[in-house]
Every structure is written in structure tokens, then in C-alpha cells.
Design a protein around this motif. Sequence first.
Motif, PDB file in Angstrom:
ATOM      1  N   CYS A   1      -0.018   6.406  -6.958  1.00 58.10           N
ATOM      2  CA  CYS A   1      -0.866   7.467  -6.989  1.00 58.10           C
ATOM      3  C   CYS A   1      -0.457   8.724  -6.952  1.00 58.10           C
ATOM      4  O   CYS A   1      -1.073   9.622  -7.882  1.00 58.10           O
TER       5      CYS A   1
ATOM      6  N   LEU B   1      -1.866  -2.177  -9.653  1.00 56.02           N
ATOM      7  CA  LEU B   1      -2.764  -2.724  -8.543  1.00 56.02           C
ATOM      8  C   LEU B   1      -2.986  -4.057  -9.222  1.00 56.02           C
ATOM      9  O   LEU B   1      -3.160  -5.051  -8.332  1.00 56.02           O
TER      10      LEU B   1
ATOM     11  N   ALA C   1       1.542   1.521  -3.492  1.00 58.03           N
ATOM     12  CA  ALA C   1       0.257   2.008  -4.334  1.00 58.03           C
ATOM     13  C   ALA C   1       0.210   3.488  -4.315  1.00 58.03           C
ATOM     14  O   ALA C   1      -0.309   4.272  -4.951  1.00 58.03           O
ATOM     15  N   GLY C   2       0.052   4.092  -2.779  1.00 56.70           N
ATOM     16  CA  GLY C   2       0.048   5.572  -2.578  1.00 56.70           C
ATOM     17  C   GLY C   2       1.248   6.191  -3.387  1.00 56.70           C
ATOM     18  O   GLY C   2       0.857   7.225  -3.711  1.00 56.70           O
TER      19      GLY C   2
ATOM     20  N   MET D   1      -0.825  11.139 -10.394  1.00 52.78           N
ATOM     21  CA  MET D   1      -1.689  12.885 -10.241  1.00 52.78           C
ATOM     22  C   MET D   1      -0.638  13.734 -10.456  1.00 52.78           C
ATOM     23  O   MET D   1      -1.087  14.753 -11.366  1.00 52.78           O
TER      24      MET D   1
ATOM     25  N   ARG E   1     -11.758  -6.949  -4.888  1.00 53.40           N
ATOM     26  CA  ARG E   1     -11.479  -7.730  -6.205  1.00 53.40           C
ATOM     27  C   ARG E   1     -11.092  -9.263  -5.523  1.00 53.40           C
ATOM     28  O   ARG E   1     -11.670 -10.392  -6.103  1.00 53.40           O
ATOM     29  N   ILE E   2     -10.053  -9.227  -4.748  1.00 53.54           N
ATOM     30  CA  ILE E   2      -9.623 -10.620  -4.336  1.00 53.54           C
ATOM     31  C   ILE E   2     -10.801 -11.184  -3.767  1.00 53.54           C
ATOM     32  O   ILE E   2     -10.827 -12.600  -3.818  1.00 53.54           O
TER      33      ILE E   2
ATOM     34  N   ASP F   1      -3.594   5.056 -17.186  1.00 54.55           N
ATOM     35  CA  ASP F   1      -4.096   4.762 -15.826  1.00 54.55           C
ATOM     36  C   ASP F   1      -2.909   3.530 -15.241  1.00 54.55           C
ATOM     37  O   ASP F   1      -3.237   2.388 -15.295  1.00 54.55           O
TER      38      ASP F   1
ATOM     39  N   ASP G   1     -13.502   1.142 -11.162  1.00 60.79           N
ATOM     40  CA  ASP G   1     -12.208   1.989 -10.800  1.00 60.79           C
ATOM     41  C   ASP G   1     -12.146   2.852  -9.931  1.00 60.79           C
ATOM     42  O   ASP G   1     -12.274   4.112 -10.259  1.00 60.79           O
TER      43      ASP G   1
ATOM     44  N   VAL H   1     -10.334   3.697  -7.563  1.00 63.05           N
ATOM     45  CA  VAL H   1      -9.064   4.681  -7.200  1.00 63.05           C
ATOM     46  C   VAL H   1      -8.882   5.894  -8.228  1.00 63.05           C
ATOM     47  O   VAL H   1      -8.695   6.790  -7.777  1.00 63.05           O
ATOM     48  N   GLU H   2      -9.353   5.379  -9.576  1.00 65.94           N
ATOM     49  CA  GLU H   2      -9.228   6.513 -10.489  1.00 65.94           C
ATOM     50  C   GLU H   2      -9.985   7.501 -10.251  1.00 65.94           C
ATOM     51  O   GLU H   2      -9.552   8.720 -10.386  1.00 65.94           O
TER      52      GLU H   2
ATOM     53  N   ARG I   1      -3.776  -9.684   3.486  1.00 71.18           N
ATOM     54  CA  ARG I   1      -2.989  -9.514   2.100  1.00 71.18           C
ATOM     55  C   ARG I   1      -2.225  -8.226   2.331  1.00 71.18           C
ATOM     56  O   ARG I   1      -1.171  -7.824   1.822  1.00 71.18           O
ATOM     57  N   PHE I   2      -2.797  -7.008   2.955  1.00 76.01           N
ATOM     58  CA  PHE I   2      -2.074  -5.756   2.829  1.00 76.01           C
ATOM     59  C   PHE I   2      -1.903  -5.078   4.212  1.00 76.01           C
ATOM     60  O   PHE I   2      -1.577  -4.024   4.286  1.00 76.01           O
TER      61      PHE I   2
ATOM     62  N   CYS J   1      -6.665   2.002  -2.565  1.00 72.39           N
ATOM     63  CA  CYS J   1      -5.894   1.072  -3.280  1.00 72.39           C
ATOM     64  C   CYS J   1      -6.064  -0.318  -2.725  1.00 72.39           C
ATOM     65  O   CYS J   1      -6.519  -1.482  -3.398  1.00 72.39           O
ATOM     66  N   GLY J   2      -5.872  -0.336  -1.437  1.00 71.54           N
ATOM     67  CA  GLY J   2      -6.081  -1.702  -0.554  1.00 71.54           C
ATOM     68  C   GLY J   2      -7.535  -2.279  -0.501  1.00 71.54           C
ATOM     69  O   GLY J   2      -7.832  -3.418  -0.869  1.00 71.54           O
TER      70      GLY J   2
ATOM     71  N   ALA K   1      -2.363  -7.340  -6.871  1.00 71.86           N
ATOM     72  CA  ALA K   1      -3.431  -8.184  -6.347  1.00 71.86           C
ATOM     73  C   ALA K   1      -3.176  -9.591  -6.390  1.00 71.86           C
ATOM     74  O   ALA K   1      -3.923 -10.589  -5.947  1.00 71.86           O
TER      75      ALA K   1
ATOM     76  N   GLU L   1      -3.708   1.415 -11.989  1.00 71.49           N
ATOM     77  CA  GLU L   1      -4.611   0.386 -12.184  1.00 71.49           C
ATOM     78  C   GLU L   1      -3.865  -0.822 -12.634  1.00 71.49           C
ATOM     79  O   GLU L   1      -4.047  -2.204 -12.194  1.00 71.49           O
TER      80      GLU L   1
ATOM     81  N   ALA M   1      -5.036   7.520  -0.828  1.00 70.89           N
ATOM     82  CA  ALA M   1      -4.759   6.674  -1.944  1.00 70.89           C
ATOM     83  C   ALA M   1      -4.422   5.456  -1.801  1.00 70.89           C
ATOM     84  O   ALA M   1      -5.067   4.550  -2.286  1.00 70.89           O
ATOM     85  N   GLY M   2      -3.516   5.436  -1.071  1.00 74.42           N
ATOM     86  CA  GLY M   2      -2.951   3.816  -0.618  1.00 74.42           C
ATOM     87  C   GLY M   2      -4.131   3.128   0.125  1.00 74.42           C
ATOM     88  O   GLY M   2      -4.038   1.840  -0.278  1.00 74.42           O
TER      89      GLY M   2
ATOM     90  N   LEU N   1      -8.409   9.641  -7.345  1.00 73.71           N
ATOM     91  CA  LEU N   1      -7.617  10.404  -7.617  1.00 73.71           C
ATOM     92  C   LEU N   1      -7.999  11.667  -8.575  1.00 73.71           C
ATOM     93  O   LEU N   1      -7.329  12.733  -8.550  1.00 73.71           O
TER      94      LEU N   1
ATOM     95  N   LEU O   1       0.910  -1.231   0.123  1.00 71.44           N
ATOM     96  CA  LEU O   1       0.050   0.039  -0.026  1.00 71.44           C
ATOM     97  C   LEU O   1       0.761   1.033  -0.048  1.00 71.44           C
ATOM     98  O   LEU O   1       0.467   2.170  -0.670  1.00 71.44           O
TER      99      LEU O   1
ATOM    100  N   GLU P   1      -9.575  -1.375  -2.912  1.00 68.45           N
ATOM    101  CA  GLU P   1     -10.223  -1.801  -4.107  1.00 68.45           C
ATOM    102  C   GLU P   1      -9.538  -3.497  -4.495  1.00 68.45           C
ATOM    103  O   GLU P   1     -10.364  -4.230  -4.940  1.00 68.45           O
ATOM    104  N   MET P   2      -8.372  -3.676  -4.259  1.00 72.65           N
ATOM    105  CA  MET P   2      -7.621  -4.882  -4.552  1.00 72.65           C
ATOM    106  C   MET P   2      -8.301  -5.811  -3.546  1.00 72.65           C
ATOM    107  O   MET P   2      -8.705  -6.941  -4.040  1.00 72.65           O
TER     108      MET P   2
END
Lengths: 291, 291, 291, 291
Positions: free
Chosen positions: A260, A281, A256-257, A264, B267-268, A275, B275, B277-278, B225-226, B260-261, A285, A278, B256-257, B281, A253, B263-264
Motif C-alpha cells: 500500500c 491481496l 500488504a501495508g 501510494m 472475502r474469505i 491496482d 475495493d 482498500v483502494e 488467517r492474518f 487489507c486484512g 487471500a 488488489e 492500510a495493512g 488509499l 499484513l 478486506e481479505m
Amino acid sequence: MAERLGLDVDWVEGDWRRGVDPDKVAAVLRSDPSIAAVMVVHNETSTGVTSRIAEIREAIDAAGSEALLLVDTISSLGSIDYRHDEWGVDVTVGCSQKGLMLPAGLGFNAVSDKARAASERARLPRSYWDWKPILEANQAGFWPYTSATNLLYGLREAIAMLREEGLENVYARHRRHAEATRAAVHAWGLEVLCADEREYSASLTAVVVPDGVDADEVRRVILERFDMSLGAGLGKLAGRVFRIGHLGDFNDLMLAGTLCGVEMGLRIAGVPVGDGVEAALGRLALEPVAV
Amino acid sequence: MAERLGLDVDWVEGDWRRGVDPDKVAAVLRSDPSIAAVMVVHNETSTGVTSRIAEIREAIDAAGSEALLLVDTISSLGSIDYRHDEWGVDVTVGCSQKGLMLPAGLGFNAVSDKARAASERARLPRSYWDWKPILEANQAGFWPYTSATNLLYGLREAIAMLREEGLENVYARHRRHAEATRAAVHAWGLEVLCADEREYSASLTAVVVPDGVDADEVRRVILERFDMSLGAGLGKLAGRVFRIGHLGDFNDLMLAGTLCGVEMGLRIAGVPVGDGVEAALGRLALEPVAV
Amino acid sequence: MAERLGLDVDWVEGDWRRGVDPDKVAAVLRSDPSIAAVMVVHNETSTGVTSRIAEIREAIDAAGSEALLLVDTISSLGSIDYRHDEWGVDVTVGCSQKGLMLPAGLGFNAVSDKARAASERARLPRSYWDWKPILEANQAGFWPYTSATNLLYGLREAIAMLREEGLENVYARHRRHAEATRAAVHAWGLEVLCADEREYSASLTAVVVPDGVDADEVRRVILERFDMSLGAGLGKLAGRVFRIGHLGDFNDLMLAGTLCGVEMGLRIAGVPVGDGVEAALGRLALEPVAV
Amino acid sequence: MAERLGLDVDWVEGDWRRGVDPDKVAAVLRSDPSIAAVMVVHNETSTGVTSRIAEIREAIDAAGSEALLLVDTISSLGSIDYRHDEWGVDVTVGCSQKGLMLPAGLGFNAVSDKARAASERARLPRSYWDWKPILEANQAGFWPYTSATNLLYGLREAIAMLREEGLENVYARHRRHAEATRAAVHAWGLEVLCADEREYSASLTAVVVPDGVDADEVRRVILERFDMSLGAGLGKLAGRVFRIGHLGDFNDLMLAGTLCGVEMGLRIAGVPVGDGVEAALGRLALEPVAV
């Protein structure tokens, strides 16, 4: 520097997007059998390129040279796999402030018997950097000068942390972060400076900005808006690249931050990018494989 | 709890997706002029809903009630605009461990003259929580019990940090992070628990997971995971929501981080999401407006 | 306080220079078999007197009373030998900020089955101090409120330190420091407040100043000149005693420095005193006996 | 070391109980006008002798010499009055880990124009220790190598502490502690190593043990029994002296505790000594004179 030290030094011309070429090393050594030592930076902090030390050692040997192999591991020690003994390195130089996650203040030398013997024959004046009084004092568990005791406590803890995670897992973590970073760079439509995939650095990634973009302006925007400091391009890369560090105590993370912030910042600075986050990630993941 | 304290307490039924309804408060007070106090949580940590305290005070006054207004600001103090005097609050309860960025250990009470007078008339047994010895000791700069001195030093620094940034900027920062978080939630195709946009919390956002998804399983995946711990749904929201905190010492890239965590992790855990995160941002990249 | 809590409480008159008298406890209990609990402070911080808890328990039992024994160990826990189970105590109250060497912020209760049963029958209103939700949450390793996590890490380390030294050695260390302190007091020509040698406190010593001397003036001089803060006399002892603490993380030379400061301060304040430091050093120089 | 550096160096024989003799310096310089530099340690840590730098400068000038004056202030900087400019020193070398109360890790050089000019003419090979790249980088507020940033924050605070107390008061405090220490040494019936009262060190005192006593055994006893580490005698003083440090963040009661430990240790080690602590307390109890 070498000149100022009165040494006879050859800089073997290289390519800033590639590591040291073992064949070139061999060729130089064959052309001049009197060469006493080969100096290589393991992980070049200014370019994000990791040279292939084991292959360089093999090239030295294959050339029939007696040259010492001296390696700088400043930005790789504790972050990228490295094997002083197995690879036949004679002198390895490391430090506390990167992969070992400590403040600046400790330097480490691993020294082969051959290097110690050479050191005793050498006539370059020396004092503080001399191994002799250090090795003597070490016999009794001492250090000849005032030692940075607080950093030694920190070092004990840093090593415990690395061992707890397992060195193989630490290296895999940084490789994974480097892959995710490159996935972002490609999705942004930018280029990674390192041109050889065998030499991608696991501890930092240098990113080339498009022509007409000032990388330092991108860095300035990111620092000002997001309080994040990226590495500058150095020397002939000034203004052409910025560098993303992903070494030491760093997790998914945080990366990821970081990405990001870069994404930006690029947009704010007027660089149209895809992107990248994305893409990164998507890589992060994926289940990390236990070693 | 109130029952155990021997108090005669009415819980005014509410809606977990909305704050305290000022009209309902007025209606209850009109129906029972003997009510002595109205207790409200300013920012409900379990739902991410911020009640409109000033309007509640107005409703109390409009109902012709003499009731005290008691407000819990645990998760808003120092993160969301709040005005004890201006809004006519009688007792405000706050703490050190959220917006003031300190460890748990300090509690604060702001008390109106009317509340002090009521306290003197009250007959509920009390000891440690009694204001009287505290107010007496305070006259001479003391505290009647052993005080948590180290936290007082921390408090001095926390207040200096808030003042350096400027309270208006601190509040704007958290509002901005809440907006970016909601932008992510919407892009993920999920719902924010809070149903009234006047009551969106600036310090945390509760997210409703789709039917059939276990929010606690999502939280477990993200933790494992994160290494990021999200708030659980409490009471009747257990398994239905997770909560994203964005209060205290928090900046754009931490958010942002965090997103991201999430969002991932979604999905997991098998939750198909867009999206987010997008989208976040996009909001964060907008120039923050200086207050 | 007890009155404010609506409890029917008898203060058994005592002597500030002595601990709780077991015979007196027995007599009171015989005179009133309905007494539900006996509350005792193990080590009285304001006088430096340690009551004999085991003997008080025996007295309660010998009186045929069913009374609970409630003991405050604020300034003894971790510094003076104490045995909750062995001595048959029903409720022991302790804290983090003295013998456990931590900041203020944690309180501990050790509770017998008998006390738990009594607590369930009790009708005094309670909320935060209620054991029930705490015991329930503890089943799953939780705490019902926000916990002071940082202090729990500190507690783990404090307990490790006490175990590393060995509790018996810790207690012996404090007894030894108390003996050295009394040696100094006697050599100064002053009096220890505690009048019964079976009850000398190992964690602090209260010293009586001669008639005509203001103990608070002595304390002021020592604070100003030597930046050392001594405990004040409280209540009817105000101005008559000062208190020297020797508990927690404390060693021989800290005590020696402390006594030097007191000796110099007494002289500067115009109190003619003998060579107390010399007397204390004589005691400290004796070989500590390993337990 | 100097020999290893290929320098032509004369050690002017001295007396370990006295500082550098200005007359001797002048005589040597007169006998050899080619001498380029005079190196002096301001406060000799191994003996507790402070050389008179201003007088040495005067002697150099009086001898008509052009020699640079190079001074080591390792154990005096921030503890003993020192004036680089006023005394006409050319190079002053200092460090972070003594009077500046920080961990080891920073070294400081104050350099006169004359020394800079000499440095540019010098032909001794150099690299890390070269002033040139440092001075260049400093123009823009930088440092050519990785800097120990955390120590720079510490330095800012250390300097603030010294300024808050006032340098004159800091120096007076150390002088006072040195006087009290010597009072103790004399009362013990021992000798201070430094033989010239103009040269008593304010930051440490070396104490000569009687014939037949092993100073290292005394040190061992004190370390083992009181967890206090005294400095050893070095070189020809090994086993003959121990050293008491009283520099940096040090106050009256720390010194008192230190002297108590030494006094008890001497007795335990079988050295019959008088009441040194009492003598020292007599000195410390005198009102410190505000500067």
C-alpha cells in the motif's frame, strides 16, 4: 578488495538480471584447471536474484575441477531454502541480521573438511578471520575473543522461532510473499528486475521504474510520507530500481501495508500505476498450503 | 453496578448508533431538578460513537441544573480532542492503555472544585477509590499506596511523544484514519454503525455486517488467517458488528495493512465486498494538512 | 478505612514488636460470638514481624467461633512459607510487586467456599472489587475488565523462576538472609524491632536506632552517599527504626552489599557500630543446606 | 599473530608486574632506527597494570624515532584517564563492551594524520579492516558495511551518562574503587600483582594467591557459592592470580558486595585471610571529593 588482498581473481561477467550461469562457470573452469575456488552470492541483495547453487556445484564437478565452492548466504539464510552439505558447498558465510531476525553482530561460517585443509595450506596473512584459533577454542565450548553473548541468547530464541514454525513453512511464507509482491508489480505495470523465474528471490524484490522516473525520488516520497524505507538501486542500477524486502519476521499484513505504501508513493511521485494491492491481496487471500 | 452501589440511577434510553442527546439530557434534568450528576461516555468503545460533551454541558446549564458532569474518556484521551476545563466537566476519568500507548495499570481523574466538595459531602462508603488520601499525599509529591512506578516512566515518555507530534496533529491523524476507514467501509458496500456524522469516532469504527453474516465468524477468519484481532460486537450488537481500532501509536501503513486484512477476511468469509482498500488509499494519499 | 466503609470494626490492641497474639484473638471471639471475621497481616511490612497464622486459626476454632480468617500476604507471598488451604484461611490477599518480583499492578485473592457464601450474603455496596463478575468471567478464561496482560506474562515467568529454585529453597534463602541481617544488627550493637524469635520476618528486618539518633537522618545519608533506599519507620516508629528488605530476587552478595552500605551509613551519621558485616559474612559463608 | 601477518615484530621483554618501561622503549628504538611503530596496551586486562603512555611517547621522541605509537585502550577507555591527542598517540583502539557499558560489538579507532599516511603506504593486504572505505563513507555520514545500529543508540546513551557524571568524576570513582580494593587485598594479607604504584589499574585488580593455593579453585568456589565470576589468571599467571573488575557502571555497594564475596570465597576455599571488607569500607566511607 580481492586485488588488495593480493589474490588473483577473475570476475566472471554476468547479467544483473540473472543469477550465476552454471554453464559459464563450467566453461571458465575447463579453460583454467588451476582455479582454486568459485565464489557465489546465493541471494543477491542488490538485485533480488537467487543463484542456483546446486547446479553450480554440479557444473564444477562436471568440469572436472577441484575448485572449492564458497557461498555468501547473507540475505537468504533462514529465509530461502539452502543446503550446505547436500549441495556440496565448501564454505558458507551467513549473518545474524536478516533471516535470523537479530541485530547485526554475528557472522557464521560453515566449512567443509576440504576447505579446512585448503585453509591450512594457504599463505595469505590472517589474524582475526583465522579459523584455527576459533576451532581450537570451540573444542572446549569457547570463543577466542570476547563474544557477543547477548546476540547468542537472541540466536537461541530466533532458532527456536524458526523451528516452531518449521523451516519448510518459513521458506513457503517468503515464497508466497514474493509471489504476491510480483503480482503487485505486474498490476502496477512495472517490471521485476529478475529476468528468470527460476531465480526470483523469496526475500526481496527489486522493481524497475519506468524511463524518466527517478527511483530515488519515489523512495524519498515514501520515506517522507509513510515513514517506510525501501532499498536503493546500487551501482549501475542507481535511480533505476527500488527494492522491497520481505524477509525475516514478516507476515501477510505487513506485506500488504508495505505494498500500500509503495502504491501510494508511486502515485504521489507521479508514476501512474494500476491496482497492485488488489492483485497482491488476491494472492494472499488464497489458503496457504501447510507443508 | 450502580444498583449494587446503592445509588439511585436513571439510565436515559438512547440509540446505539447515536451519542448522548443533549436535548434529552436537558429534558430529564428539567423534569427532576434533584438529579445530582450526569454520567456520559465521551467515546463509546463498543459503538464508535463520540458524544458531544460541550453541548451536553450547555444543555445541563440551560436546564438550570446543578448536576455534576462526569465523563469517561477511556478510549478518547490522547486520541480525540477533549477539554476538561473549557467544557466545564466536573470529573473526567481516563486510563493509560489506549491513547496514551501504555500497558493497562494507570487510571486518571481530573476533578473540579465542585466535584471535590460533593465528594466530601457524599456518604457512599469508599476506601481505595477515595480522593482524599490521594490529594493529601499528592501535596508532598506522594501516592498513598504502592505506585506503578514503571508506568509513570512510560507515561512521561508517552506525553513527550504526544507533545513532540503536537496534540492537534495527533487528533488530526486519528480523524484522517477514521475517514479513510469509513471510505473503505463504504466501498466495501457495508455500513458504519455510527449514524450521525458529527459523532463519528476518530479512534475506532464499528462496521455493520450484512444480514445473514456472522460478524464473529468474520473476526475468527481474520484472526486465524492474518493474526489480527478485531473488536467484537457487544450486547445487542453481538454478531452484528466488528470494530476496527485506529488509536494510539498508529500510522498510515498500519491502517492500510489493517484494512487489507479486513478486506481479505470478508472475502474469505464469503462476504462479497468492493475495493475498500483502494478507496482508503485514495484518502491516505492526500497530503496531510499540517495544523 | 473500615469506619468509612460503614463496617463495625474492632482493632485488637497489639504490641508493635510482636505479631498477633492467638490467645487474645480467642479471648475476643469468646467475648463476642457475633464477630464475623478476623483480619490479620501475615508479615507486617512496617515492623518486620510475621504473625503465626496457623495458631490464630486454631485459636479461632478453639473459641468455637464461626469467624472468617482474612489474611494479607502482601510482603510474604513467595518469600515466606504460607499455606492458604492447610491453615484454613478464608481469604488471602496477595500482590505482584514483592515476592513475585514484578511491577505493582496485580492483586490476588484466594477465597474459601465459606468466604464466597459470606460474600453473597453481604450487603456492603461494591463494584470493581466484587468477586462475582470475576468468577463468572473466569469460567471462560476471561477477566471482566481490561487485564494487565504484560504482567500476566511476567507472572508466568516469576512462577517458573520460583519453581525452578524450589519454593522450599526460596523460603530457606530468605530465612538465611534474615539470620545474617540479624547477626549484623547484633554486631552493630543495635536491636531488631521484632521481639519474638518465632516471629522474625524472613523478608525484611526493622532495626531500632539508639536514643538520640534520627533513623531518617541515617536513611538520608545512605541514600545520598550510596544510592540505596531503606524503608522508613512508619507511624509511631517514625525516626526510630529503619527497615532492610531482603525479599524477592535477592542473593548473598546483594545482601552483603546492602549491609556494607548500612554499616558505612551508620558510621558516617555518627552512630558508633561494631563490625556487623563481618558477622553477617560469617553466617553467609556457612554452606547453605539443600532442602 | 604478527608473524602470521607477515610482519617483522620484536616483542620487548617485560615484567608482568610492571607496565611498559619507557627507557627500554627508547633503548630499542635507538638501537634500530628503522622501527616503524610501537604497540602498547594502555591497561593490561590480564595483570591490572596501566602503562604510562605519555612517558612512552616522550621516550620515543627523545630517541629521535619516527615510530608510530599504537595504543590498545580496550579496558581503559571511559574508565581511566586517556588523551589521544595530548599524548601524541597515532592509533588508539577501543571497544564498546567495557568502560562504555555496552554489549560487545563496536570497535573504535582514533587515527592521527601520520598514521593515515602510513596506512596508505602500507602493503599488507587488507579488506574489512581497511580505513579507506570507512573514511570515505563517513564523509557522507555512512558506514560501508551493515552497521550495528542498536549499539550506536546505546553508545549515545552511554556517552550521555559519562558526560552527566563528568569524565573526571568517572575516573575518580574508578580510582577510588581500585584503592578500596587494594586496601582489602592488603588486609587479607595477599599481594596485588601490580608492583609499581604509579601503574595500579583503576579498572581491575589482579590478586596473587599464596603459594600452594590454586586461584582457579578459589574462583570456582566463589562462582558456585555466590554466583560471581572473577577473572582467571592467564598464561604464566594461570592458577596464581584472580582478577577483580571494577570498571564501567559500578558503584560503592557493588564493590562492597564483590569484596564480601571474595572474602567469603577465600575462607571457604581454606585461605586464611584478614578482614579485607572492613578495610575497604573504611576507604569507601571517606567523603568522595567532588572534582
